[in-house]
Write a protein that holds these residues in place. Structure first.
Motif, mmCIF file in Angstrom:
data_model
loop_
_atom_site.group_PDB
_atom_site.id
_atom_site.type_symbol
_atom_site.label_atom_id
_atom_site.label_comp_id
_atom_site.label_asym_id
_atom_site.label_seq_id
_atom_site.Cartn_x
_atom_site.Cartn_y
_atom_site.Cartn_z
ATOM 1 N N ALA A 314 116.331 -43.532 41.262
ATOM 2 C CA ALA A 314 116.734 -42.837 40.028
ATOM 3 C C ALA A 314 115.907 -43.334 38.837
ATOM 4 C CB ALA A 314 118.227 -43.052 39.777
ATOM 5 N N ILE A 315 115.673 -44.640 38.775
ATOM 6 C CA ILE A 315 114.919 -45.202 37.645
ATOM 7 C C ILE A 315 113.498 -44.640 37.642
ATOM 8 C CG2 ILE A 315 113.908 -47.348 36.718
ATOM 9 C CD1 ILE A 315 116.420 -48.810 37.927
ATOM 10 N N LEU A 316 112.911 -44.543 38.815
ATOM 11 C CA LEU A 316 111.503 -44.123 38.899
ATOM 12 C C LEU A 316 111.340 -42.602 38.937
ATOM 13 C CD1 LEU A 316 110.479 -46.928 41.401
ATOM 14 C CD2 LEU A 316 109.829 -46.782 38.994
ATOM 15 N N HIS A 317 112.477 -41.904 38.992
ATOM 16 C CA HIS A 317 112.426 -40.434 38.940
ATOM 17 C C HIS A 317 113.166 -39.907 37.715
ATOM 18 C CE1 HIS A 317 110.544 -39.326 42.881
ATOM 19 N NE2 HIS A 317 110.618 -40.634 42.933
ATOM 20 N N ASP A 318 113.298 -40.764 36.722
ATOM 21 C CA ASP A 318 113.955 -40.347 35.481
ATOM 22 C C ASP A 318 112.959 -39.490 34.677
ATOM 23 O OD1 ASP A 318 115.021 -40.117 32.994
ATOM 24 O OD2 ASP A 318 115.212 -42.268 32.595
ATOM 25 N N PRO A 319 113.248 -38.198 34.492
ATOM 26 C CA PRO A 319 112.260 -37.321 33.841
ATOM 27 C C PRO A 319 111.940 -37.747 32.411
ATOM 28 C CG PRO A 319 114.299 -36.130 34.358
ATOM 29 C CD PRO A 319 114.461 -37.513 34.895
ATOM 30 N N ALA A 320 112.846 -38.531 31.786
ATOM 31 C CA ALA A 320 112.555 -38.980 30.419
ATOM 32 C C ALA A 320 111.400 -39.990 30.424
ATOM 33 C CB ALA A 320 113.804 -39.609 29.814
ATOM 34 N N ARG A 321 111.331 -40.798 31.460
ATOM 35 C CA ARG A 321 110.237 -41.783 31.549
ATOM 36 C C ARG A 321 109.060 -41.244 32.343
ATOM 37 N NH1 ARG A 321 111.638 -47.134 34.042
ATOM 38 N NH2 ARG A 321 109.792 -47.909 32.995
ATOM 39 N N PHE A 322 109.340 -40.406 33.330
ATOM 40 C CA PHE A 322 108.281 -39.887 34.209
ATOM 41 C C PHE A 322 108.420 -38.372 34.308
ATOM 42 C CE2 PHE A 322 109.452 -44.168 35.697
ATOM 43 C CZ PHE A 322 108.239 -44.819 35.513
ATOM 44 N N PRO A 323 107.842 -37.644 33.352
ATOM 45 C CA PRO A 323 107.988 -36.182 33.370
ATOM 46 C C PRO A 323 107.523 -35.602 34.719
ATOM 47 C CG PRO A 323 106.926 -36.940 31.349
ATOM 48 C CD PRO A 323 107.041 -38.139 32.230
ATOM 49 N N SER A 324 108.163 -34.528 35.162
ATOM 50 C CA SER A 324 107.904 -33.938 36.495
ATOM 51 C C SER A 324 107.849 -35.047 37.550
ATOM 52 C CB SER A 324 106.589 -33.145 36.522
ATOM 53 O OG SER A 324 106.569 -32.211 35.508
ATOM 54 N N PRO A 325 108.946 -35.750 37.731
ATOM 55 C CA PRO A 325 108.888 -36.980 38.546
ATOM 56 C C PRO A 325 108.470 -36.762 39.987
ATOM 57 C CG PRO A 325 111.166 -36.407 37.986
ATOM 58 C CD PRO A 325 110.300 -35.504 37.183
ATOM 59 N N ASP A 326 108.662 -35.547 40.505
ATOM 60 C CA ASP A 326 108.309 -35.362 41.913
ATOM 61 C C ASP A 326 106.818 -35.060 42.109
ATOM 62 O OD1 ASP A 326 109.681 -35.808 44.250
ATOM 63 O OD2 ASP A 326 109.595 -33.660 44.774
ATOM 64 N N THR A 327 106.109 -34.881 40.992
ATOM 65 C CA THR A 327 104.664 -34.638 41.103
ATOM 66 C C THR A 327 103.939 -35.972 41.251
ATOM 67 O OG1 THR A 327 104.920 -32.762 39.637
ATOM 68 C CG2 THR A 327 102.671 -33.618 39.888
ATOM 69 N N PHE A 328 103.011 -36.025 42.201
ATOM 70 C CA PHE A 328 102.221 -37.243 42.389
ATOM 71 C C PHE A 328 101.078 -37.213 41.382
ATOM 72 C CE2 PHE A 328 98.972 -39.981 44.143
ATOM 73 C CZ PHE A 328 99.699 -41.052 44.622
ATOM 74 N N ASP A 329 101.211 -38.004 40.316
ATOM 75 C CA ASP A 329 100.236 -37.925 39.223
ATOM 76 C C ASP A 329 99.831 -39.329 38.745
ATOM 77 O OD1 ASP A 329 98.717 -37.448 37.032
ATOM 78 O OD2 ASP A 329 100.344 -36.639 35.792
ATOM 79 N N PRO A 330 98.728 -39.860 39.284
ATOM 80 C CA PRO A 330 98.311 -41.226 38.895
ATOM 81 C C PRO A 330 98.008 -41.348 37.410
ATOM 82 C CG PRO A 330 97.037 -40.433 40.778
ATOM 83 C CD PRO A 330 97.830 -39.267 40.293
ATOM 84 N N THR A 331 97.664 -40.236 36.739
ATOM 85 C CA THR A 331 97.255 -40.370 35.334
ATOM 86 C C THR A 331 98.422 -40.824 34.452
ATOM 87 O OG1 THR A 331 97.699 -38.071 34.786
ATOM 88 C CG2 THR A 331 95.465 -38.587 35.553
ATOM 89 N N ARG A 332 99.651 -40.742 34.951
ATOM 90 C CA ARG A 332 100.780 -41.201 34.123
ATOM 91 C C ARG A 332 100.690 -42.721 33.890
ATOM 92 N NH1 ARG A 332 105.316 -38.621 35.818
ATOM 93 N NH2 ARG A 332 104.766 -37.649 37.791
ATOM 94 N N TRP A 333 99.883 -43.409 34.679
ATOM 95 C CA TRP A 333 99.720 -44.859 34.524
ATOM 96 C C TRP A 333 98.472 -45.212 33.723
ATOM 97 C CZ3 TRP A 333 103.987 -47.262 35.851
ATOM 98 C CH2 TRP A 333 104.823 -46.668 36.809
ATOM 99 N N LEU A 334 97.774 -44.182 33.221
ATOM 100 C CA LEU A 334 96.499 -44.432 32.544
ATOM 101 C C LEU A 334 96.572 -44.061 31.067
ATOM 102 C CD1 LEU A 334 94.123 -42.929 35.285
ATOM 103 C CD2 LEU A 334 94.524 -45.363 34.796
ATOM 104 N N THR A 335 95.748 -44.733 30.259
ATOM 105 C CA THR A 335 95.611 -44.352 28.853
ATOM 106 C C THR A 335 94.682 -43.139 28.800
ATOM 107 O OG1 THR A 335 93.719 -45.818 28.636
ATOM 108 C CG2 THR A 335 95.868 -46.742 28.031
ATOM 109 N N PRO A 336 94.616 -42.450 27.643
ATOM 110 C CA PRO A 336 93.751 -41.265 27.583
ATOM 111 C C PRO A 336 92.284 -41.565 27.929
ATOM 112 C CG PRO A 336 95.239 -41.339 25.703
ATOM 113 C CD PRO A 336 95.430 -42.627 26.437
ATOM 114 N N ASP A 337 91.832 -42.812 27.689
ATOM 115 C CA ASP A 337 90.434 -43.099 28.062
ATOM 116 C C ASP A 337 90.302 -43.673 29.482
ATOM 117 O OD1 ASP A 337 91.541 -45.522 27.542
ATOM 118 O OD2 ASP A 337 89.900 -46.284 26.295
ATOM 119 N N GLY A 338 91.339 -43.474 30.295
ATOM 120 C CA GLY A 338 91.220 -43.779 31.720
ATOM 121 C C GLY A 338 91.454 -45.235 32.092
ATOM 122 N N GLN A 339 91.929 -46.057 31.139
ATOM 123 C CA GLN A 339 92.240 -47.461 31.482
ATOM 124 C C GLN A 339 93.703 -47.562 31.916
ATOM 125 O OE1 GLN A 339 89.818 -49.728 31.749
ATOM 126 N NE2 GLN A 339 88.592 -47.916 31.242
#
Ligand code: HEM
Length: 432
Positions: A314-339
């Motif tokens: 539930a914590i890791l699929h909370d849409p408030a912290r992780f929008p579209s939680p069921d989508t596999f999206d590594p960019t949610r862990w990156l800054t806009p410049d890719g760090q």
């Protein structure tokens, strides 16, 4: 977050474990200190474990981990069962580093013994598995009487667990006597015992058995689960796969395999790892903590003895912290410049490793193993969905097993070397 407020900020009284009759009183399951109640004995186990598996020490294990990752890429060229290869990888790293054992396949006698014992211990540790945990008086039923069957099962499990904890230490002791012991955690710990008195020695040896034995129990299946999820995510998200490969090709090149020196310069690969751990958490409900005193939280009364479950899913699929939680999206862990964004550096944010004084003490070890396997596989292979005899692509169901540690239900994946150069690289490793 309630889990942080209770399990971290009030960890001095939220760090106990439930007492389970079968696990604790009949099979000695608390030799695995994951099940040991809060107190000095647990503290001693955890302190010694930490000395050998914490972040900086794990760096000493990098060469061994990289060697096993190379062996994994070789196996993936020919195997029909990639999940088995991932399990061998995860187990070989732990058994190599902990006991100096070399594991080539899943038919290793120790692996078979340990897996049988662990699977049954985890069943016993699942609340509701045994009626005696709800009706404690059942403990007095003789084993031959109706309702006493659990005592036979417990005796058998006790025997298996004893062997699981004792056998590898005996193996290392013998190797030390013969002067042929590989450098490993168990050899270091046994070597440091010489200055102890006899009584102290036997107590100490038991702790050594326990802290080394728990490494395979805590680490092998969990690491294999995360790697299974990684393969599933790559099969289902080819664009993510190729973005990672572009970064690897640009930073590492194709003439060699990436090693740990590249870990900081491949943020997209690290982001895939964090997303794997978030998307399908290995242990969705963690291990319950037991609160030791009556407590109040946000108007709720939490009685002493209550089990407090941190719902990592539930914590890791909370849409408030992780929008579209069921989508596999590594960019949610990156800054806009890719760090890599700073929040990933705190294991607590991952929830997947638990909380507070009980947080997984193998988390650095686990993430190093997972990263090195992932980066090797991505560098060498394209992972694709299989095609059936009629030429139709076989889609994975995406379903998971249930249980304490979850796994993707078996699915097909094809490992195709990305280039002739990649294939030659693997073949050259076979001759090493
Ligand atoms: C992806 C891999 C892993 C995951 C997701 C994971 C997850 C967890 C979780 C959720 C807990 C319970 C934390 C709590 O009670 O709050 C835990 C405890 C533990 N883990 Fe891990 N773990 C992993 C790998 C490992 C590895 C590789 C090792 C050993 C080298 C290990 C050793 C342990 C031990 C000894 C405990 C018990 C800690 C205690 O009760 O004090 N784990 N792990």
């Amino acid at each position: 977050m309630a889990a942080v407020d209770l399990l971290e900020k009030r960890s001095s009284f939220y760090s106990d474990r439930q007492h389970l009759v079968v696990v604790h009183d009949f099979v000695g399951g608390d030799r695995a200190f994951a099940f040991l109640g809060y107190g000095d004995d647990w503290r001693e186990h955890r302190r010694i474990f930490h000395q050998h598996y914490h972040g900086q020490v794990v760096e000493n294990y990098h060469p061994r981990m990289a060697k096993e990752a190379r062996k994994l890429t070789i196996r993936l060229l020919t195997t029909h069962d990639f999940m088995q290869s991932l399990r061998v990888f995860a187990g070989a790293i732990i058994l190599g580093i902990t006991f100096g054992m070399e594991i080539q396949d899943h038919n290793n006698l120790y692996v078979l013994l340990a897996e049988k014992a662990i699977n049954r211990l985890l069943v016993a540790a699942t609340p509701g598995s045994y009626m005696v945990d709800s009706i404690p008086l059942m403990r007095y039923i003789p084993s031959w009487a109706p309702g006493g069957q659990f005592k036979h099962e417990a005796a058998d499990l006790n025997e298996h667990l004893t062997l699981m904890f004792e056998q590898p230490i005996e193996f290392v002791k013998k190797a030390l006597l013969q002067g042929i012991a590989e450098p490993c955690v168990a050899a270091t710990l046994l070597g440091n015992m010489d200055d102890k008195e006899d009584l102290e020695k036997s107590k100490r040896e038991r702790v050594i058995q326990n802290v080394t034995g728990v490494a395979y129990l805590g680490g092998a299946d969990s690491t294999a689960s995360a790697l299974g999820t990684f393969i599933l995510a790559m099969v289902m998200n080819p664009a993510v796969q190729s973005t990672a490969q572009e970064q690897i090709d640009r930073v590492v090149g194709s003439a060699c395999l990436p090693d740990f020196t590249y870990r900081d310069s491949l943020p997209y690969v690290a982001a895939i790892m964090y997303e794997v751990l978030r998307w399908r958490p290995v242990a969705p409900l963690g291990i319950a903590h037991r609160v030791m005193v009556d407590d109040e939280y946000n108007g709720y009364h939490i009685p002493a003895g209550a089990a407090v479950v941190s719902n990592a899913w539930a914590i890791l699929h909370d849409p408030a912290r992780f929008p579209s939680p069921d989508t596999f999206d590594p960019t949610r862990w990156l800054t806009p410049d890719g760090q890599l964004s700073k929040t990933t550096l705190d294991a607590t944010n991952m929830a997947v490793f638990g909380f507070g004084r009980r947080i997984c003490p193998g988390n650095d070890f686990a993430m190093a193993s997972i990263w090195i396997a992932m980066v090797h596989i991505l560098a060498i292979y394209n992972i694709e969905k299989p095609v059936d005899d009629a030429g139709k692509v076989v889609e994975p169901s995406g379903e998971y097993t249930s249980g304490f540690v979850v796994h993707p239900v078996p699915f097909g994946a094809v490992f195709k070397p990305r280039s002739e150069a990649g294939r030659s690289l693997i073949e050259s490793l076979i001759d090493d």
